[in-house]
Each structure stands twice: as C-alpha cells, then as structure tokens.
Design an enzyme around this catalytic site. Structure first.
Site, PDB file in Angstrom:
ATOM      1  N   CYS A  35       0.911  -1.655  -0.063  1.00 45.13           N
ATOM      2  CA  CYS A  35      -0.026   0.356  -0.043  1.00 45.13           C
ATOM      3  C   CYS A  35       0.795   1.756  -0.032  1.00 45.13           C
ATOM      4  O   CYS A  35       0.690   2.223  -0.880  1.00 45.13           O
ATOM      5  CB  CYS A  35      -1.542   0.186   1.391  1.00 45.13           C
ATOM      6  SG  CYS A  35      -1.934  -1.399   1.389  1.00 45.13           S
ATOM      7  N   ASP A  67      34.982  21.128  16.702  1.00 45.24           N
ATOM      8  CA  ASP A  67      35.520  22.236  16.873  1.00 45.24           C
ATOM      9  C   ASP A  67      35.743  22.771  18.547  1.00 45.24           C
ATOM     10  O   ASP A  67      35.153  21.993  19.513  1.00 45.24           O
ATOM     11  CB  ASP A  67      33.924  23.274  16.300  1.00 45.24           C
ATOM     12  CG  ASP A  67      34.567  25.423  16.851  1.00 45.24           C
ATOM     13  OD1 ASP A  67      36.216  25.337  16.197  1.00 45.24           O
ATOM     14  OD2 ASP A  67      33.863  25.550  17.534  1.00 45.24           O
ATOM     15  N   ASP A  95      30.890  27.597  11.628  1.00 45.41           N
ATOM     16  CA  ASP A  95      30.981  26.252  11.687  1.00 45.41           C
ATOM     17  C   ASP A  95      29.961  25.521  10.739  1.00 45.41           C
ATOM     18  O   ASP A  95      29.759  24.584   9.987  1.00 45.41           O
ATOM     19  CB  ASP A  95      30.789  25.398  12.812  1.00 45.41           C
ATOM     20  CG  ASP A  95      31.357  26.181  14.102  1.00 45.41           C
ATOM     21  OD1 ASP A  95      32.688  25.569  13.651  1.00 45.41           O
ATOM     22  OD2 ASP A  95      31.031  26.187  15.205  1.00 45.41           O
TER      23      ASP A  95
END
Length: 759
Positions: free
Chosen positions: A18, A434, A647
């Site tokens: 389905c 970072d 970033d």
C-alpha cells in the site's frame, strides 16, 4: 523553483505494498516527490506550490484508495487523536476476532476427522455438516474479513495488488471451492473425489490475520511512546498576571509578552525570559541533563521544564509551534516519517512482491493438479502460498526501528533530523570537534590585559574603551568577553564608524572618544598575531604573548592607528565532560580531531588536556569546510561537531553534522543531529544509538527475508513427504500473522537502549 515540504498522515494502509502504491500515486503528479513510511503511516512530500497544491496531492492519495491529512505542527492533540483512533480500531478488531475465534474453533473441531482421516468419536456428526459450516463461515468471511475484500477490489480497480489481494484470493478460493461439494457432493463422489470442504481454513485464516493486525497495531502504538512523552511534557495551564491579578488560564490562551508567575515544583508553561526572581530549573526532560540549572533575571527558560526551588516571573517570548518543545516534536515527527537508505532494498522487493507471489501460487496449482494429479493438494498449497507470503514484515523492518531509535534519541536530548543521519552515524570513522563552545564552555573571559605603554594617565581605561567600542559590533564570543571585561572596569563605550569584521582575522573600525581628549576617528584593529603580521604592524610584546599561549590562553592584539597598544589573554574553560567523552569516542574506534581558528600553541594545550592527538589550528571559517573535505578525500566518513555561524559550512560538508544545541540557529539548521544539552557525551550516545538501531534493522530484515524465502516454498509443498501438516492453510495464516508481530516486537527492544560507559 521554490519548493515546500509537507508531512501527510495516511489512513487505509494494510501492508507495505500500500505504501508503494501511495508513493507511486503521489509521484505521478509532475514535479512532486514523495517518501511514504509504512511504519509511521506518513508521507513526506516535496512540491512546488506554484504548480501543485497540497489539496491535489491529497486528491491523488484519495484516488488511490487511501486518505491523507496534513500533519499538524507544534504541540497539539494529534497524539491523543491518533491514540483514540488506534484504540477504536483495536476495539473493532477485538470484536471481530472474538466472533471469528469462536466460529473457527467450532469449524476446526468439526473438520478434524477430515483433516486427520480418522473417525473421532467425541466429535458429534452434525459438526461435520457442510451446510452448518457454510452458515457459520459466511459472516466470518464477509463481516470479519470484509476489509480484505473491499481493499482487494479497490486495488483491482487501480490495477495494483496488496497483501489484502493475497488474503482475499486465498480465503475466497477456499470458500468458493467448498461451495461445490456443499451443493453437489454426489458429483465429487462420482469423480472418485472426497467431497471435502475447507470452510475452517477460510474462517481461521481471517481470524488469525486479524489477530496479527491487532497485535501489530498495539505494538506499533508503542513505537510512538517517546513522541507521546514529549507532547505530554507541556503544561496545560498557566498563571498569568493581567490587570494586577493572578489568573489561571489554558496554555492555548497564553499570548506573547504575557507575564507568568511560576512557583516551586511547577512546570514552566511557555518559553520566556525571567524578569523577576530566580530559581534552579530541571531541564532533564528536554536536554537529558540530570543536574538542575541555575537561572536568574535575563536568562531564558524553556517551556515544559520544571521549576525546582525558587519563584519567578517570566515574559513569554515564544508560543504555539514556535516553542522549543514544539520544534523538537516537529523534528522527531519528520525523522520518524523519513526513510533510511537501508530501506531501499525492501522497497524494491515490495514493489513486485505481490504479483510474484500470485504467479508462484498459480504455478503451484498447475504443478500439483496437472503434474501430480491431486486437486486437493493443488487447492491447499495454492491457498497456503497466497496466505503465508507477507510484504508487511519487509515494510515494517526498517521504519519501526527508526521510529523507536529517533524517539530514544529525543529522550536523551539528541534530535535526529532524518533516518539517513541515524544510519550514517554508525559508519563514522572520524569526529572533528570545533574548540570554542564545543570542547570548551564557549564562555571566554579576559584574564590578562597587558599594555605596551603602561597604565599612566588612564591609558588602560582608554584602550579598554576603544577595544570594547569596536568589539561591541561583533557576535564572536571573544568579542563579548572583551566588552564584558571593559564594562566591569568602568570603561565608557564610544561610537564606531566603518566597522568591518575580517573572517578568521579580527575586527576594525574608526572610534571617537572625546572623554580622553583623543582625536576623532582613531583606527582600532583587534585580532590575531597573524593578522597583525599581515598588516605589517610591529608586535612589541612577543614574550608576553608566547607565555600566555603556552598556558592555553587565546591572545588578541589591539592596535590603534597602526601601532600595537595592548594584548589580552582570554581563557575559555574546558567542559567537565569533554575529556571523558573524547576518551569514549576513541575507545569506540573513532579518530578525534580538533578544528579551530585559534593559534596552534593554544590549541595544542587544550588538545593535550582532553586527550586529542590531531589538531587543525589557525583555520579560517571559510577554510573549515575544505578541511572536512580533505579528511573525506582520505576515504574517511567524517562527522563535524560545532556551535557557531562559522561552523555551518563545515557541518553541511560533513557526512554527519552535529550541532551543539546551545549554539546558533544557523549551525543547528545546517546540522543533521542536534545535541540539545551541549554535552559531548551526546555524540557518544548518538553513535551508540545509531549502531544499536542499525543492528536492530538488520535483524528485522534478516527475519523478514528468511521468513518469506523459507515460508513460500514450504507452503508450496516442498516438505510434503516429511511434514505434510505444514501445508495447512491455517498454519500458513498463523505464520503470516506472527511475522509482522515478531518484527515490530524486535524493534521495540530498542526502547531498552541505554548508553554504555566504556571506562
């Protein structure tokens, strides 16, 4: 072309075929793409609103025989409605199962002499009567099993086929065949055949499959338990101060800028800013952090968290779908409705599954009837093949695990935007962190202020005033530290003209400060040693600079009119959890790399403190994405973890981007996974959860494929000489009903997931 995304809640699906049909129906509309998740009963669609409306997409789903409604955003009673609908469906199934179960037991007992070939004395003769069995079977088949025939008819009109098609053909064949010996038993006897009927097969198969759907429905309801918990976190009422009076109102009546009184022990009703008082807040339900957080005037608080000790007033800043909790719910909904790449194989199989099963069933009948000359075996094996085949197990294998996995992530303060991110996380080889705000707390403070020409005649305060005036225009954490330090020392901030931020280097601007009798428009430049060198400015305090960096402090240089006037040593404490989290990542077999714009000497000091062996320092913001690409060029799958605007490109470049939830909205938007609390242990949890989820998915897919690969040949009669009883369509129906239930039950084991400490 501006596209829009929408999530539709689907109704009427009975199996994975389905989902495949709905996907094809939606994608038949030009410029519309869709991904249908059978487990979540959702469709994620992307369309161009200038060419196609959401109503047209819904109409296409309706035309395919199903229904679709846009999924509500924000905190609504959607979960309650779904639960009520599921409970109503369960009650309906339960009624039909009771009727079908009683009838099936009677029919099976009455058919035992026929099935065993033995006279069983304790079974009354009247239970063998074909007319009685017809009378009992008819309501079971056409009332209890009505949905199979209705859906099969809808599929036939659309020239498609689903699991309902298989069940309708299988039970219908057994029923129709049984009508002939019921009405004309003498003809069968004249042909040398036993006038056996198989009403018990039709009745028992319908009952067993309905039982399987009930169990599956209940189990699938548990997969969204985490979502219900999230929605249930919201407070229902708020004590609002209006016209000098405290009144309790529904949360839906709260408006922006309302002042709300929050007392100890209460849930915070809405996102806001504390304007009076203070307290400690338990944010564990949203962030996963177990320790309460101290809050005071000016701090932001999150709705649905718990006020622990004090009493305070807050000004409402976000309501409805804009609240933090509503955004979490939305992200989890999107993730649970998305598809993982590992599901593609199952989708391809599901697309041709039902037609192939029908072909196998026809071939089985032909072989047993024409080659073996056994019409009874031809009928039994054909019905068995149709009934035992189950695309549902394949369709549920991946999405149920994804739903539970993303829900567990949300419980642990990890927001996973898409199933693909969850799958990719288990393949990672390198984690790039970072430094500022990720490894460190991101709250730098000025610890050293050294002037080149001493502090006489207010020189120190003058320089602080000039530096802070320029830095006030920057969003960088170091700039905020300078401004706060200057204000604490009593410096007055002057106006700035021609402010400019040079990415990865520093800031500059022209400052006028008549307080100190200086000439207007003094050029103030604040930044790195490298930038000063590039500008050709002499750096006269080399020794002090090196000594500060040697102990891990970041040093910024302040130049006025082309001459260095001072340097500042800035310290940013390492998060308490960083070192332990990094050790755990390394024990998981991952390489951990530090990426920072800070100088190499300072970066290496921090790296040694937390146990990182590879450092990429003095990297400009526009170079961070290139550094990620370079690692990927080494053949590594890379995750980037960061929190700042600078970033964002690197987060987007990485195979998996993880944003610190305490960071900027830009970083969070660019990431694949958000760690709400900002704790690096969230990375460990995300990777362990990814591995556990993928392991669970592989188990599900293995069981689903093995079930069909082994079950269909057995139903076709391959083991007849050894175990003829396995050919019973009733056995096939029971096996088919249990296959989907076993897959969902295995997926639910993920609810017991807990991150493991490796040291």
């Amino acid at each position: 072309m501006a596209t829009e995304n929408a999530t539709l809640k689907l109704r009427g699906m009975s199996c994975a075929s389905c989902a495949h049909n709905i996907e094809e129906a939606i994608q038949s509309i030009p410029d519309v793409s869709a991904s249908v998740n059978f487990g979540a009963e959702q469709a994620s669609v992307t369309y161009d609103p200038d060419k196609t409306s959401l109503a047209e997409i819904q109409a296409a789903v309706d035309a395919a025989g199903y229904s679709a409604q846009p999924l509500q955003e924000g905190i609504v009673d959607e979960s309650d409605r779904e639960r009520q609908e599921r409970q109503a469906e369960n009650r309906r199934l339960t009624r039909k199962i009771w009727v079908g179960g009683v009838v099936s037991i009677i029919l099976v007992i009455g058919s035992l002499p026929m099935m065993t070939g033995l006279p069983i004395l304790f079974i009354p003769m009247w239970l063998h009567n074909a007319w009685l069995q017809l009378f009992l079977t008819t309501p079971v088949l056409f009332w209890c099993g009505s949905s199979f025939f209705i859906n099969a008819w809808k599929s036939l009109k659309r020239h498609t086929a689903t699991m309902d098609t298989l069940v309708a053909i299988g039970t219908g064949t057994a029923y129709v065949y049984s009508l002939f010996p019921t009405f004309s038993p003498d003809w069968f006897i004249r042909q040398g055949l036993n006038p056996d009927v198989y009403y018990e097969s039709a009745s028992a198969i319908v009952t067993l499959i309905l039982l399987g759907r009930l169990l599956e429905n209940r189990a699938r309801g548990q997969t969204s338990e985490a979502m219900r918990k999230l929605i249930g976190l919201q407070a229902r009422t708020a004590r609002v101060i209006r016209n000098g009076k405290d009144i309790d109102i529904s949360i839906d009546e709260v408006v922006l800028n309302d002042i709300i009184l929050v007392r100890p022990g209460e849930k915070i009703p809405a996102d806001g800013e504390i304007v009076e008082g203070g307290s400690t807040i338990d944010e564990a339900m949203v962030t996963g952090e177990s320790l309460a957080v101290k809050k005071q005037v000016g701090d932001e608080v999150i709705g649905a968290t718990i006020n622990k000790t004090g009493s305070f007033k807050l000004r409402v800043t976000r309501i409805g779908k804009d609240t933090f909790l509503a955004q979490i719910v939305k992200l989890v909904q999107q993730a649970q409705g998305s598809k993982a790449p590992i599901q593609r194989l199952a989708d391809r199989v599901t697309g041709w599954f039902v037609p192939v099963v029908i072909a196998i069933a026809i071939a089985t009948f032909v072989i047993w009837y024409n080659v073996m000359g056994n019409v009874t075996m031809a009928l039994i094996t054909t019905v068995g093949v149709l009934i035992i085949a189950c695309p549902c197990a394949l369709g549920l294998a991946t999405p149920t695990s994804i739903m539970v996995g993303t829900g567990k992530g949300a419980e642990n303060g990890i927001l996973i935007k898409a199933a693909e991110s969850l799958e990719q996380a288990h393949k990672l080889q390198t984690i790039v962190l970072d430094k500022t705000g990720t490894i460190t707390q991101g709250k730098p403070t000025v610890t050293d202020f050294i002037t080149v020409r001493g502090t006489a005649n207010g020189n120190e305060l003058r320089l602080l005033s000039l530096a802070a005036a320029v830095e006030r225009n920057s969003e960088h954490p170091l700039a905020e530290a300078v401004v706060q330090y200057a204000q604490a020392q009593g410096a007055e901030l002057a106006s700035v003209e021609d402010f400019e931020a040079i990415a990865g280097s520093g800031v500059q601007g022209y400052v006028s400060n008549p307080t100190f009798g200086q000439a207007s428009h003094q050029l103030v430049q604040i930044g790195t040693y490298r930038w000063m060198h590039e500008l050709g400015i002499e750096t006269e305090v080399q020794l002090q600079w090196e000594s500060l960096e040697a102990i891990g402090k970041t040093v910024i240089w302040v130049a006025v009119n082309g001459k260095v006037e001072s340097i500042m040593g800035i310290s940013d404490a390492v998060k308490p959890s960083s070192a332990a989290a990094i050790r755990t990542l390394q024990k998981l077999g991952l390489e951990v790399v530090m990426l920072t714009g800070d100088n190499l000497r300072t970066a290496e000091v921090i790296a040694r403190e937390v146990g990182i062996r590879r450092v990429m320092a003095e990297v400009r913001p526009d170079q961070k994405a290139a550094q990620i690409a370079a690692l990927q060029a080494e053949g590594k799958r890379v995750a980037m973890v960061g929190d700042g605007i600078n970033d964002a490109p690197a987060l987007a470049q990485a195979d998996v981007g993880l944003a610190i939830g305490t960071g900027t909205d830009v970083a969070i938007a660019a990431s694949d996974i958000t760690l709400i609390s900002g704790d690096l242990n969230g990375i460990v949890t995300a990777i362990q959860l990814s591995r556990a989820t993928l392991r669970n998915i592989r188990q599900n897919l293995f069981f689903a494929f093995i079930y069909n690969v082994a079950g269909i040949p057995i139903a076709a009669g391959i083991l007849y000489p050894i175990s003829g009883w396995l050919l019973s369509p009733v056995v096939a129906g029971a096996a088919m009903a249990l296959s989907s239930v076993s897959v969902v039950t295995n997926a639910l084991r993920l609810r017991n997931f807990k991150p493991k400490a490796l040291f």
